[in-house]
Scaffold this motif. Sequence first.
Motif, mmCIF file in Angstrom:
data_model
loop_
_atom_site.group_PDB
_atom_site.id
_atom_site.type_symbol
_atom_site.label_atom_id
_atom_site.label_comp_id
_atom_site.label_asym_id
_atom_site.label_seq_id
_atom_site.Cartn_x
_atom_site.Cartn_y
_atom_site.Cartn_z
ATOM 1 N N ARG A 117 37.765 43.523 40.091
ATOM 2 C CA ARG A 117 38.173 42.466 40.860
ATOM 3 C C ARG A 117 39.657 43.665 41.404
ATOM 4 O O ARG A 117 39.818 44.675 42.284
ATOM 5 C CB ARG A 117 39.056 42.096 40.016
ATOM 6 C CG ARG A 117 38.255 40.160 40.571
ATOM 7 C CD ARG A 117 39.255 39.199 39.837
ATOM 8 N NE ARG A 117 38.458 37.995 40.111
ATOM 9 C CZ ARG A 117 39.551 36.853 40.372
ATOM 10 N NH1 ARG A 117 41.123 36.837 40.097
ATOM 11 N NH2 ARG A 117 38.569 35.839 40.940
ATOM 12 N N ARG A 118 40.033 44.641 40.420
ATOM 13 C CA ARG A 118 40.994 46.021 40.310
ATOM 14 C C ARG A 118 40.785 46.733 41.947
ATOM 15 O O ARG A 118 41.061 47.249 42.234
ATOM 16 C CB ARG A 118 41.281 47.405 39.420
ATOM 17 C CG ARG A 118 41.851 45.940 38.137
ATOM 18 C CD ARG A 118 43.026 44.982 38.951
ATOM 19 N NE ARG A 118 43.887 45.791 38.717
ATOM 20 C CZ ARG A 118 45.475 46.551 39.319
ATOM 21 N NH1 ARG A 118 45.375 44.825 40.669
ATOM 22 N NH2 ARG A 118 46.323 46.882 39.493
ATOM 23 N N THR A 132 37.758 46.325 43.662
ATOM 24 C CA THR A 132 38.111 45.742 45.697
ATOM 25 C C THR A 132 39.343 45.474 46.151
ATOM 26 O O THR A 132 40.035 45.571 47.035
ATOM 27 C CB THR A 132 37.793 44.183 45.100
ATOM 28 O OG1 THR A 132 36.277 44.296 44.969
ATOM 29 C CG2 THR A 132 37.933 43.369 45.989
ATOM 30 N N HIS A 133 40.752 45.325 44.700
ATOM 31 C CA HIS A 133 41.559 45.322 45.046
ATOM 32 C C HIS A 133 42.282 46.386 45.942
ATOM 33 O O HIS A 133 43.291 46.799 47.505
ATOM 34 C CB HIS A 133 42.981 44.869 44.030
ATOM 35 C CG HIS A 133 44.650 44.620 44.403
ATOM 36 N ND1 HIS A 133 44.692 44.107 44.939
ATOM 37 C CD2 HIS A 133 45.220 45.446 43.975
ATOM 38 C CE1 HIS A 133 46.652 44.588 45.194
ATOM 39 N NE2 HIS A 133 46.644 45.588 44.382
ATOM 40 N N TYR A 134 41.746 47.725 45.327
ATOM 41 C CA TYR A 134 42.226 49.299 45.731
ATOM 42 C C TYR A 134 41.125 49.372 46.883
ATOM 43 O O TYR A 134 42.354 50.078 47.916
ATOM 44 C CB TYR A 134 42.378 50.082 44.690
ATOM 45 C CG TYR A 134 43.560 50.193 43.239
ATOM 46 C CD1 TYR A 134 44.290 49.784 44.159
ATOM 47 C CD2 TYR A 134 43.170 49.440 42.299
ATOM 48 C CE1 TYR A 134 45.826 49.986 43.322
ATOM 49 C CE2 TYR A 134 43.917 49.057 41.481
ATOM 50 C CZ TYR A 134 45.283 49.795 42.139
ATOM 51 O OH TYR A 134 46.533 49.381 40.962
ATOM 52 N N ARG A 164 40.176 47.555 49.531
ATOM 53 C CA ARG A 164 41.507 47.087 50.337
ATOM 54 C C ARG A 164 42.914 47.490 50.553
ATOM 55 O O ARG A 164 42.601 47.397 51.953
ATOM 56 C CB ARG A 164 41.619 45.402 50.188
ATOM 57 C CG ARG A 164 40.515 44.627 50.343
ATOM 58 C CD ARG A 164 40.708 43.212 49.903
ATOM 59 N NE ARG A 164 39.395 42.078 49.364
ATOM 60 C CZ ARG A 164 39.394 41.184 48.588
ATOM 61 N NH1 ARG A 164 40.472 41.119 48.062
ATOM 62 N NH2 ARG A 164 38.614 40.160 48.536
ATOM 63 N N LEU A 165 43.142 47.576 49.974
ATOM 64 C CA LEU A 165 44.567 48.069 50.169
ATOM 65 C C LEU A 165 44.208 49.481 50.731
ATOM 66 O O LEU A 165 45.120 49.967 51.721
ATOM 67 C CB LEU A 165 45.960 49.035 48.613
ATOM 68 C CG LEU A 165 46.105 47.928 48.098
ATOM 69 C CD1 LEU A 165 46.839 48.364 47.216
ATOM 70 C CD2 LEU A 165 46.825 47.234 49.225
ATOM 71 N N ALA A 218 40.962 52.770 42.988
ATOM 72 C CA ALA A 218 39.299 52.126 42.902
ATOM 73 C C ALA A 218 38.268 52.801 41.814
ATOM 74 O O ALA A 218 37.421 52.013 41.434
ATOM 75 C CB ALA A 218 38.844 51.798 44.525
ATOM 76 N N LEU A 246 45.665 38.536 35.641
ATOM 77 C CA LEU A 246 43.950 38.663 36.177
ATOM 78 C C LEU A 246 43.316 38.774 34.887
ATOM 79 O O LEU A 246 42.398 37.969 35.518
ATOM 80 C CB LEU A 246 43.855 39.988 36.909
ATOM 81 C CG LEU A 246 43.075 40.668 37.757
ATOM 82 C CD1 LEU A 246 42.346 40.009 38.890
ATOM 83 C CD2 LEU A 246 43.031 41.995 38.168
ATOM 84 N N THR A 264 49.432 36.346 42.464
ATOM 85 C CA THR A 264 49.798 37.905 42.432
ATOM 86 C C THR A 264 49.590 37.991 41.388
ATOM 87 O O THR A 264 50.190 39.188 40.762
ATOM 88 C CB THR A 264 51.961 37.189 41.854
ATOM 89 O OG1 THR A 264 51.649 36.267 40.397
ATOM 90 C CG2 THR A 264 52.542 36.335 42.550
ATOM 91 N N GLN A 313 47.137 40.225 41.073
ATOM 92 C CA GLN A 313 47.009 41.873 41.709
ATOM 93 C C GLN A 313 47.776 42.376 41.530
ATOM 94 O O GLN A 313 48.126 43.755 42.005
ATOM 95 C CB GLN A 313 46.138 41.950 42.487
ATOM 96 C CG GLN A 313 44.522 41.405 42.633
ATOM 97 C CD GLN A 313 43.694 42.199 41.755
ATOM 98 O OE1 GLN A 313 43.985 43.289 41.392
ATOM 99 N NE2 GLN A 313 42.566 42.203 41.825
ATOM 100 N N TRP A 314 49.803 41.938 41.212
ATOM 101 C CA TRP A 314 50.208 42.649 41.503
ATOM 102 C C TRP A 314 51.457 42.710 40.818
ATOM 103 O O TRP A 314 52.368 43.904 40.484
ATOM 104 C CB TRP A 314 51.489 42.282 42.655
ATOM 105 C CG TRP A 314 50.386 42.171 44.439
ATOM 106 C CD1 TRP A 314 49.518 40.638 44.665
ATOM 107 C CD2 TRP A 314 50.364 43.126 45.228
ATOM 108 N NE1 TRP A 314 49.214 41.346 45.865
ATOM 109 C CE2 TRP A 314 49.405 42.820 46.011
ATOM 110 C CE3 TRP A 314 51.073 44.894 45.133
ATOM 111 C CZ2 TRP A 314 48.960 43.627 46.980
ATOM 112 C CZ3 TRP A 314 50.012 45.132 46.613
ATOM 113 C CH2 TRP A 314 49.117 44.647 47.108
#
Length: 196
Positions: free
Chosen positions: A34-35, A37-39, A41-42, A93, A138, A165, A167-168
């Motif tokens: 998940r982390r 994927t998050h990074y 996307r950013l 990532a 998370l 929130t 992921q933040w």
Amino acid sequence: MAAHQSEPEENRVGNTEIDSQLFAIRRSARYHDRRTTHYDRLHRATNLVTVMLAGVVLMDLLGAEIPTPVKIVAAIGALLGACDLVVSFSRTANLHRNLKRKFVVLERQIIENEMDVRQLQARRLEIESEEPAIFRALDVLCHIETCAALGKEVSVHLPWYMRVTSQWLHWSDAGLAAQESFERRLAKQLRKRRDS
């Protein structure tokens, strides 16, 4: 990811400590997935906005009036670009991608009975020493997903604001909040059953 979730449980040693370690390793692999994927996307969003910023600069050079929405996009792009310089989304990532891979390799070794409990604990601690600070909300979400994937009872429920929130913000009290939220939800369901 899906391949390691569906491994038959009977292929492993029935040791409760091994089971506990295996659950934690699977949860960690989900967390790092998940982390990643998050990074990713950013990083892609930053690249997209950077390309759009080139158009804003071109408009400015040609003396064209820049509309307010375009200025807002430019400000967001500048903010994302600054964050990418500081955090380095693609490097972060890759870090999470590598950590996930290490946990999956460790899981395979457990399933193939290649290590005893002490070796397993030592290897898991070695991998965890490379992890950046954990986002607890998370982690709770990944716990819930892992329980569901393994057919185990889920005894926590994360409040909506922590899910949104996760992921933040680190939410150091996410575990306690998830237990309390689950208990409130359970009590509400019991009241509904009693009233009907």
